[in-house]
Design a protein around this motif. Structure first.
Motif, PDB file in Angstrom:
ATOM      1  N   ALA A  83       1.292  -1.416  -0.255  1.00  0.00           N
ATOM      2  CA  ALA A  83       0.042  -0.109   0.091  1.00  0.00           C
ATOM      3  C   ALA A  83       0.779   1.714   0.322  1.00  0.00           C
ATOM      4  O   ALA A  83       0.204   2.180  -0.368  1.00  0.00           O
ATOM      5  CB  ALA A  83      -1.359   0.020   1.845  1.00  0.00           C
ATOM      6  N   ASP A  84       2.003   0.918   0.647  1.00  0.00           N
ATOM      7  CA  ASP A  84       2.681   2.099   0.754  1.00  0.00           C
ATOM      8  C   ASP A  84       4.350   2.288  -0.137  1.00  0.00           C
ATOM      9  O   ASP A  84       4.876   2.825   0.080  1.00  0.00           O
ATOM     10  CB  ASP A  84       3.775   2.745   2.092  1.00  0.00           C
ATOM     11  CG  ASP A  84       4.180   1.499   2.528  1.00  0.00           C
ATOM     12  OD1 ASP A  84       3.943  -0.214   1.274  1.00  0.00           O
ATOM     13  OD2 ASP A  84       4.925   1.316   3.004  1.00  0.00           O
ATOM     14  N   ALA A  85       3.747   1.766  -1.560  1.00  0.00           N
ATOM     15  CA  ALA A  85       5.002   1.055  -2.283  1.00  0.00           C
ATOM     16  C   ALA A  85       5.053   2.395  -3.042  1.00  0.00           C
ATOM     17  O   ALA A  85       6.853   2.719  -3.512  1.00  0.00           O
ATOM     18  CB  ALA A  85       4.173   0.697  -3.612  1.00  0.00           C
ATOM     19  N   ARG A  86       5.304   3.517  -2.909  1.00  0.00           N
ATOM     20  CA  ARG A  86       5.603   5.077  -3.505  1.00  0.00           C
ATOM     21  C   ARG A  86       7.039   5.407  -2.098  1.00  0.00           C
ATOM     22  O   ARG A  86       7.547   5.503  -2.896  1.00  0.00           O
ATOM     23  CB  ARG A  86       4.314   6.394  -3.465  1.00  0.00           C
ATOM     24  CG  ARG A  86       3.491   5.629  -4.672  1.00  0.00           C
ATOM     25  CD  ARG A  86       3.265   7.286  -4.856  1.00  0.00           C
ATOM     26  NE  ARG A  86       2.411   7.536  -5.495  1.00  0.00           N
ATOM     27  CZ  ARG A  86       1.285   8.603  -6.551  1.00  0.00           C
ATOM     28  NH1 ARG A  86       1.525   9.554  -5.547  1.00  0.00           N
ATOM     29  NH2 ARG A  86       0.221   7.953  -7.636  1.00  0.00           N
ATOM     30  N   SER A  87       6.173   5.268  -1.161  1.00  0.00           N
ATOM     31  CA  SER A  87       7.476   5.372  -0.261  1.00  0.00           C
ATOM     32  C   SER A  87       8.874   4.703   0.168  1.00  0.00           C
ATOM     33  O   SER A  87       9.301   4.582   0.443  1.00  0.00           O
ATOM     34  CB  SER A  87       6.805   5.487   1.093  1.00  0.00           C
ATOM     35  OG  SER A  87       5.780   4.684   1.858  1.00  0.00           O
ATOM     36  N   GLN A  88       7.902   3.850  -0.457  1.00  0.00           N
ATOM     37  CA  GLN A  88       9.728   2.422  -0.784  1.00  0.00           C
ATOM     38  C   GLN A  88      10.412   2.669  -1.301  1.00  0.00           C
ATOM     39  O   GLN A  88      10.483   3.591  -2.341  1.00  0.00           O
ATOM     40  CB  GLN A  88       8.941   0.876  -0.922  1.00  0.00           C
ATOM     41  CG  GLN A  88       7.947   0.692   0.029  1.00  0.00           C
ATOM     42  CD  GLN A  88       7.347  -1.308  -0.404  1.00  0.00           C
ATOM     43  OE1 GLN A  88       7.629  -1.793  -1.350  1.00  0.00           O
ATOM     44  NE2 GLN A  88       6.400  -1.442   0.122  1.00  0.00           N
ATOM     45  N   PRO A  89      11.505   2.156  -0.938  1.00  0.00           N
ATOM     46  CA  PRO A  89      12.768   2.633  -1.481  1.00  0.00           C
ATOM     47  C   PRO A  89      13.363   2.010  -2.790  1.00  0.00           C
ATOM     48  O   PRO A  89      12.232   0.740  -2.886  1.00  0.00           O
ATOM     49  CB  PRO A  89      13.894   2.577  -0.798  1.00  0.00           C
ATOM     50  CG  PRO A  89      13.751   1.432   0.460  1.00  0.00           C
ATOM     51  CD  PRO A  89      12.036   1.416   0.530  1.00  0.00           C
ATOM     52  N   LYS A  90      13.890   2.093  -3.920  1.00  0.00           N
ATOM     53  CA  LYS A  90      13.678   2.123  -5.108  1.00  0.00           C
ATOM     54  C   LYS A  90      15.548   0.599  -5.243  1.00  0.00           C
ATOM     55  O   LYS A  90      16.547   0.882  -4.847  1.00  0.00           O
ATOM     56  CB  LYS A  90      14.582   2.471  -6.343  1.00  0.00           C
ATOM     57  CG  LYS A  90      12.609   3.067  -6.773  1.00  0.00           C
ATOM     58  CD  LYS A  90      12.692   4.159  -7.206  1.00  0.00           C
ATOM     59  CE  LYS A  90      10.930   4.809  -7.590  1.00  0.00           C
ATOM     60  NZ  LYS A  90      10.934   6.087  -9.077  1.00  0.00           N
ATOM     61  N   VAL A  91      15.213   0.067  -5.852  1.00  0.00           N
ATOM     62  CA  VAL A  91      16.422  -1.264  -5.999  1.00  0.00           C
ATOM     63  C   VAL A  91      16.542  -1.787  -7.133  1.00  0.00           C
ATOM     64  O   VAL A  91      15.447  -1.278  -8.492  1.00  0.00           O
ATOM     65  CB  VAL A  91      16.035  -2.812  -5.074  1.00  0.00           C
ATOM     66  CG1 VAL A  91      15.615  -2.449  -3.641  1.00  0.00           C
ATOM     67  CG2 VAL A  91      14.660  -3.414  -6.008  1.00  0.00           C
ATOM     68  N   LYS A  92      17.833  -2.057  -7.657  1.00  0.00           N
ATOM     69  CA  LYS A  92      18.108  -2.165  -8.575  1.00  0.00           C
ATOM     70  C   LYS A  92      17.649  -3.867  -8.974  1.00  0.00           C
ATOM     71  O   LYS A  92      17.527  -4.765  -8.580  1.00  0.00           O
ATOM     72  CB  LYS A  92      19.664  -1.990  -9.464  1.00  0.00           C
ATOM     73  CG  LYS A  92      20.536  -1.061  -9.350  1.00  0.00           C
ATOM     74  CD  LYS A  92      22.143  -0.652  -9.401  1.00  0.00           C
ATOM     75  CE  LYS A  92      22.660  -2.005  -8.667  1.00  0.00           C
ATOM     76  NZ  LYS A  92      24.019  -2.147  -9.415  1.00  0.00           N
ATOM     77  N   ARG A  93      16.629  -3.489 -10.326  1.00  0.00           N
ATOM     78  CA  ARG A  93      16.491  -5.486 -11.177  1.00  0.00           C
ATOM     79  C   ARG A  93      16.452  -5.045 -12.186  1.00  0.00           C
ATOM     80  O   ARG A  93      16.769  -3.862 -13.084  1.00  0.00           O
ATOM     81  CB  ARG A  93      14.729  -5.107 -11.091  1.00  0.00           C
ATOM     82  CG  ARG A  93      14.877  -5.391  -9.338  1.00  0.00           C
ATOM     83  CD  ARG A  93      12.941  -5.617  -9.328  1.00  0.00           C
ATOM     84  NE  ARG A  93      12.465  -5.618  -7.916  1.00  0.00           N
ATOM     85  CZ  ARG A  93      10.917  -5.974  -7.239  1.00  0.00           C
ATOM     86  NH1 ARG A  93      10.558  -5.493  -8.266  1.00  0.00           N
ATOM     87  NH2 ARG A  93      11.272  -6.265  -6.408  1.00  0.00           N
ATOM     88  N   VAL A  94      17.368  -6.327 -12.934  1.00  0.00           N
ATOM     89  CA  VAL A  94      17.712  -6.352 -14.090  1.00  0.00           C
ATOM     90  C   VAL A  94      16.122  -6.686 -15.343  1.00  0.00           C
ATOM     91  O   VAL A  94      15.619  -7.769 -14.358  1.00  0.00           O
ATOM     92  CB  VAL A  94      18.793  -7.868 -14.571  1.00  0.00           C
ATOM     93  CG1 VAL A  94      17.876  -9.074 -13.592  1.00  0.00           C
ATOM     94  CG2 VAL A  94      19.580  -7.913 -16.112  1.00  0.00           C
ATOM     95  N   ARG A  95      16.529  -6.784 -17.003  1.00  0.00           N
ATOM     96  CA  ARG A  95      15.558  -6.473 -17.348  1.00  0.00           C
ATOM     97  C   ARG A  95      16.152  -7.297 -18.384  1.00  0.00           C
ATOM     98  O   ARG A  95      16.615  -6.466 -19.189  1.00  0.00           O
ATOM     99  CB  ARG A  95      14.320  -5.321 -17.415  1.00  0.00           C
ATOM    100  CG  ARG A  95      13.210  -4.490 -16.020  1.00  0.00           C
ATOM    101  CD  ARG A  95      12.670  -5.864 -15.680  1.00  0.00           C
ATOM    102  NE  ARG A  95      11.960  -5.346 -14.379  1.00  0.00           N
ATOM    103  CZ  ARG A  95      11.325  -6.165 -13.678  1.00  0.00           C
ATOM    104  NH1 ARG A  95      11.702  -7.736 -13.929  1.00  0.00           N
ATOM    105  NH2 ARG A  95      10.826  -5.484 -12.478  1.00  0.00           N
TER     106      ARG A  95
END
Length: 1002
Positions: A83-95
């Motif tokens: 629910a609080d996805a906006r406030s969560q930190p971002k992580v590196k993911r490979v695409r």
């Protein structure tokens, strides 16, 4: 796809390329669409990365251009479903994706993200063939290409094309280019021409070059390659060059010289960051800075002017403006920058209005520069020809350039006014005038060869005049079309200076023509005919001084401000020309009075008729024909006198026969008189004047005299040669040589009333002068010679010469001449036979001559056939020569045997003659002492002996020597018998044929 060797091979390269751990790649492979944020769903269809990898490796969908798969890093929230996805930190993911890459990786000007970087790993398949499951690493490397993009993709692509692909396809390389490129030390590669395709209008310009490259490329890569394949290869090479140029332009536009400072903020959705005070504050500060930068650039570009005065500088000016403005324009229009601006629009930031105004002005300038570059590029080829081409190239360019300018004027949105078009055309006029002023340099142009100087000046004049006429033609074409558009510019600005330069070029061309005319007239031909070298050199020196005042003028001759000064220079020049013309006429008149050759003088006058000389000089020369006729009349009189004085004993050429030589001499005199008169006939009216008729009659008198002389000589020879040839061919082939003081019988005397020779009637052994009752030929004594008359040789030489001159040769003389080689061959072989006969006679001693009298008589009988009946008409001469050779061979063999026996008898006789019956050695014998080495004579008995004993000893030795001599004497008998067998064919030892031989040796 766990345990799949294909995925493992690709995974190892992705981990190294992106510098990530194995867990990041595994997370991508295990992720489902439901686990992702909404905006990132369906990045890979259905089963995410697994489906994308399968589609790349095994996909059934047609892909004629191959397939591409990209792996890159993204920043995403850790739990997209929270629910609080906006406030969560971002992580590196490979695409992974088969549809493309994010802007931050493609764009060279995107701000780098320290967390992600701008790397990407790509895999390429060039066909639709699936990669089989379980493929080994070697098979994977064969089927799939891979690499790493490290940011600045456009720059990397440009360098790759320039340094790798273009050298391979360059038409200047041979088939060894691939091998040379593969070497690690190969650092140099042919640099492709950059920027050829900077604008769309240049496509047509390169068509001719493409065809040329196609032809040269076929020779470079092997003659066996199909022509169509070579053309495709060349076309691809040209397209690659254009593509590299377009990439270079794009890089310049994206990067530029001015870089906007863009905040390091990645915005996915502007609505999400509107309430973020820190972000909006950074964006407002950045926009203020952007507005100032853009305003400064606008001011700078507005105040800039083209650096040079030529038309190419105009194009370069708009290109530089386009490059400078496009960089800012493209940076502002980047996707991530537009998102940042969108945030400020949503906030209604106060600095937005100033930014929009500055950016609007920038857009106007940019659109104008881009549009001008596009249209002016279509004129660049013409401007290059105007700037760097020769006069002929400029002349050919002007018409097409004017038509192209007219199209730009009609279509362009900015170059359709006088304010734009007049300065552009003024630049063209300046470049043309500058070219003319450089090439037509008054200090050097007249020092060139006259023809070269005339050509350059004339071409310059035509270019200047064509500049105006082509403008007027275009103007007339527009008026004839009935359109409301007017093609009328300020003619004074465009053509006043060039028209004046054209007039000055016309004056210079007149100067060059005058110098050329004098140069051709006062040449070596005039010196050769008149012999007045000093006077001609003086006039030439005056002509050379004509240009000195022009070359020393202290002003620019093409400057209109010095118009009057230039007119004064030309007036003085014309006055000097008139003065030289008057001196030349006076000199010519004096020189023609001392002409050496009428024909040479006529040639000179005729040459001047074809040479472009001064008109007044030509008129003066044409009046000299009367002098030429008088000179020829005097020459003809001298030739006639020479003919009359020498015709009885003409001076013939060396080795020429008398009759033919005299005819040649007469013909030569006739040609010397005929050649000028034929030349005179080519000049209409020259021989029809009263004096011309007199000259013609005098020539005809001489010609008839020569013709009668030649006819008489030929007729006399014809009458004489027929009988002479017949008589001389009837002579015998041999004759006796007359020895001084002796009247030996000659064939002519002895063969008078002679009959065929018979061997039974030979009287060679009879007294000299004896004849039989049959009046047969008496064989003269040797030596003998070949009886081929000198008169026959002369007939042959005369016939050859006369035949070459076209005279008819009588049959008798023709027969002799045609058989010349045969007669010469007979003479050589007969001379060889007679020389051999003389040598044989010389080798015989008197006793041998007496001994071989019968054989010599037989040999003379053989030679006697050459005296009678054989003559030079006989067909048996070769058989006679062979018979003579055979008889001499037999006689020589007989002589050899006799002389061999004679030498042996001579040795025996000499040994008997030289024998001493009592010798000193009979009493003493030589003894050598061993101790001293001295030889002494010692008595045989060592002391005194009785007389009887000494007598007996001496008698015994004498008798022994006599016995040896007797045996030697008896051996002569056998030798004499051998001679008898050879000569008399008996061996009795007392032949009646050899008494004198026996007596000689006794």
């Amino acid at each position: 796809m766990e345990g799949d060797s294909r995925v493992a091979w690709m995974q190892s390269r992705v981990l190294k390329g992106l510098d990530i751990g194995d867990e990041v790649f595994s997370e991508m492979m295990n992720e489902k669409d439901s686990d992702r944020d909404k905006k990132n769903r369906f990045l890979a269809e259905f089963d995410g990365a697994v489906y994308t990898l399968k589609e790349f490796l095994e996909g059934d969908a047609p892909a004629p251009n191959g397939r591409a798969l990209f792996f890159f890093l993204n920043l995403e929230v850790k739990d997209a479903t929270a629910a609080d996805a906006r406030s969560q930190p971002k992580v590196k993911r490979v695409r992974c994706s088969m549809s493309g890459l994010p802007d931050r990786i493609i764009s060279d000007s995107t701000p780098e993200c320290s967390d992600l970087g701008d790397k990407a790993v790509y895999f390429l398949k060039h066909n639709d063939e699936p990669v089989a499951d379980g493929s080994s690493p070697a098979e994977m490397a064969q089927a799939v290409e891979f690499g790493v993009l490290t940011g600045e993709c456009l720059s990397s692509m440009a360098n790759m094309i320039k340094e790798i692909y273009m050298p391979v396809l360059d038409s200047q390389l041979t088939g060894e280019g691939l091998a040379a490129l593969a070497k690690p030390t190969a650092k140099e590669a042919p640099a492709a021409a950059e920027g050829e395709a900077e604008a769309e209008g240049e496509e047509k310009e390169g068509e001719g070059e493409e065809k040329k490259d196609a032809a040269t490329h076929d020779a470079a890569y092997g003659g066996g390659e199909d022509l169509k394949v070579s053309e495709i290869r060349a076309e691809f090479n040209q397209n690659l060059i254009r593509f590299e140029g377009q990439i270079a332009v794009a890089v310049q536009q994206v990067k530029g010289d001015i870089q906007l400072r863009v905040p390091q903020i990645v915005i996915d959705n502007p609505d999400d960051v509107v309430d973020d005070f820190n972000i909006t504050q950074q964006l407002e500060l950045a926009m203020d800075e952007w507005q100032k930068v853009i305003s400064n650039v606008n001011d700078q570009e507005t105040n800039k002017k083209p650096r040079g005065k030529g038309p190419l500088e105009e194009i370069e000016f708009w290109r530089q403006r386009n490059a400078a403005l496009s960089s800012l324009y493209e940076q502002i229009n980047m996707n991530y920058v537009q998102k940042q601006i969108r945030v400020l629009v949503l906030l209604e930031a106060p600095s937005l209005s100033q930014f929009n105004y500055a950016f609007g002005e920038l857009s106007k300038l940019y659109v104008e520069a881009k549009d001008n570059v596009k249209f002016l590029t279509t004129l660049e080829r013409h401007f290059k020809n105007i700037t760097h081409g020769s006069f002929s190239t400029i002349q050919e360019t002007l018409q097409s350039m004017m038509n192209a300018i007219r199209m730009v004027w009609i279509i362009s949105r900015h170059y359709n006014t006088d304010e734009r078009m007049v300065p552009l055309m003024e630049r063209i006029a300046f470049k043309i005038s500058e070219k003319v002023q450089t090439e037509v340099n008054i200090k050097t142009i007249l020092k060139l060869k006259p023809d070269q100087a005339k050509r350059i000046i004339k071409e310059a004049q035509e270019v200047l005049e064509s500049w105006y006429t082509q403008y007027m033609k275009v103007r007339q074409k527009i008026e004839d079309s009935g359109t409301h558009i007017r093609w009328e510019f300020d003619r004074k600005r465009l053509f006043e200076h060039t028209n004046y330069m054209a007039k000055v070029c016309a004056d210079l061309y007149e100067v060059a023509v005058v110098l050329d005319e004098f140069d051709k007239f006062l040449g070596p031909e005039l010196k050769a005919v008149t012999g007045e070298s000093e006077g001609i050199d003086e006039v030439i020196n005056q002509v050379n001084q004509l240009v000195k005042p022009l070359e020393a003028v202290p002003f620019v001759i093409f400057d209109r401000r010095y118009k009057n000064e230039w007119l004064n220079c030309m007036t003085l020049f014309n006055e000097d020309v008139v003065s030289i013309e008057n001196k030349t006429k006076s000199f010519i008149e004096m020189s023609f009075l001392k002409l050496r050759s009428a024909e040479g003088a006529f040639d000179l006058v005729e040459n001047f008729r074809t040479i472009q000389s001064r008109e007044i000089i030509n008129q003066h020369i044409n009046a000299r024909y009367e002098d030429i006729l008088r000179q020829y009349f005097a020459e003809l009189q001298r030739i006639h006198e020479l003919f009359d004085n020498c015709k009885t004993q003409p001076p013939i050429y060396k080795n020429s026969p008398p009759t033919a030589g005299a005819i040649l001499w007469a013909k030569d005199l006739y040609q010397r008189a005929k050649k000028p008169i034929l030349r005179f006939k080519t000049h209409e009216g020259l021989l029809t004047s009263p004096f011309g008729e007199q000259v013609k009659q005098r020539y005809l008198v001489f010609a008839r005299a020569v013709d009668a002389y030649i006819t008489n000589l030929y007729q006399e020879w014809m009458t004489r040669v027929q009988q002479t040839a017949t008589d001389k061919l009837k002579q015998s082939i041999l004759k006796a040589m007359v020895v001084e003081g002796d009247e030996a019988a000659s064939p002519e005397k002895s063969m008078t009333d002679s009959k065929p020779y018979r061997a039974s009637d030979n009287l060679a052994g009879a007294p000299k002068g004896a004849k039989s009752k049959f009046n047969t030929f008496e064989m003269p004594p040797p030596p003998y010679a070949v009886n081929f008359s000198d008169e026959l040789n002369m007939i042959i030489r005369e016939s050859k010469y006369l035949d070459r001159m076209g005279f008819e040769i009588p049959e008798a003389a023709l027969n002799v001449t045609l058989q010349e080689d045969k007669y010469h061959s007979y003479v050589q072989e007969l001379n060889a036979v007679l020389r051999r006969y003389d040598k044989l006679l010389e080798s015989l001693s008197p006793v041998e001559t007496e001994l071989l009298k019968k054989q010599l008589d037989d040999l003379q009988k053989v030679l006697g056939t050459g005296f009678t009946p054989l003559n030079w008409n006989s067909q048996r001469i070769l058989a006679f020569i062979e018979t003579c050779d055979q008889a001499m061979n037999e006689f020589q063999g007989l002589v050899s045997q006799i002389q061999k026996s004679s030498m042996m008898i001579e040795d025996v006789v000499k040994s008997i003659e030289s024998t001493v019956l009592i010798q000193e050695e009979d009493v003493y014998e030589p003894v050598t002492k061993s101790n001293t080495g001295i030889t002494q004579r010692v008595e045989v008995r060592g002391g005194a002996m009785e007389v009887s004993e000494f007598y007996e000893m001496m008698e015994a030795k004498r008798m022994a020597r006599l016995d040896v001599l007797v045996q030697s004497y008896k051996s002569i008998e056998s030798l004499l018998k051998k001679v008898e067998e050879v000569v008399a064919d008996t061996s009795s030892g007392g032949s009646a044929v050899l008494p004198s031989y026996y007596h000689f040796w006794e």
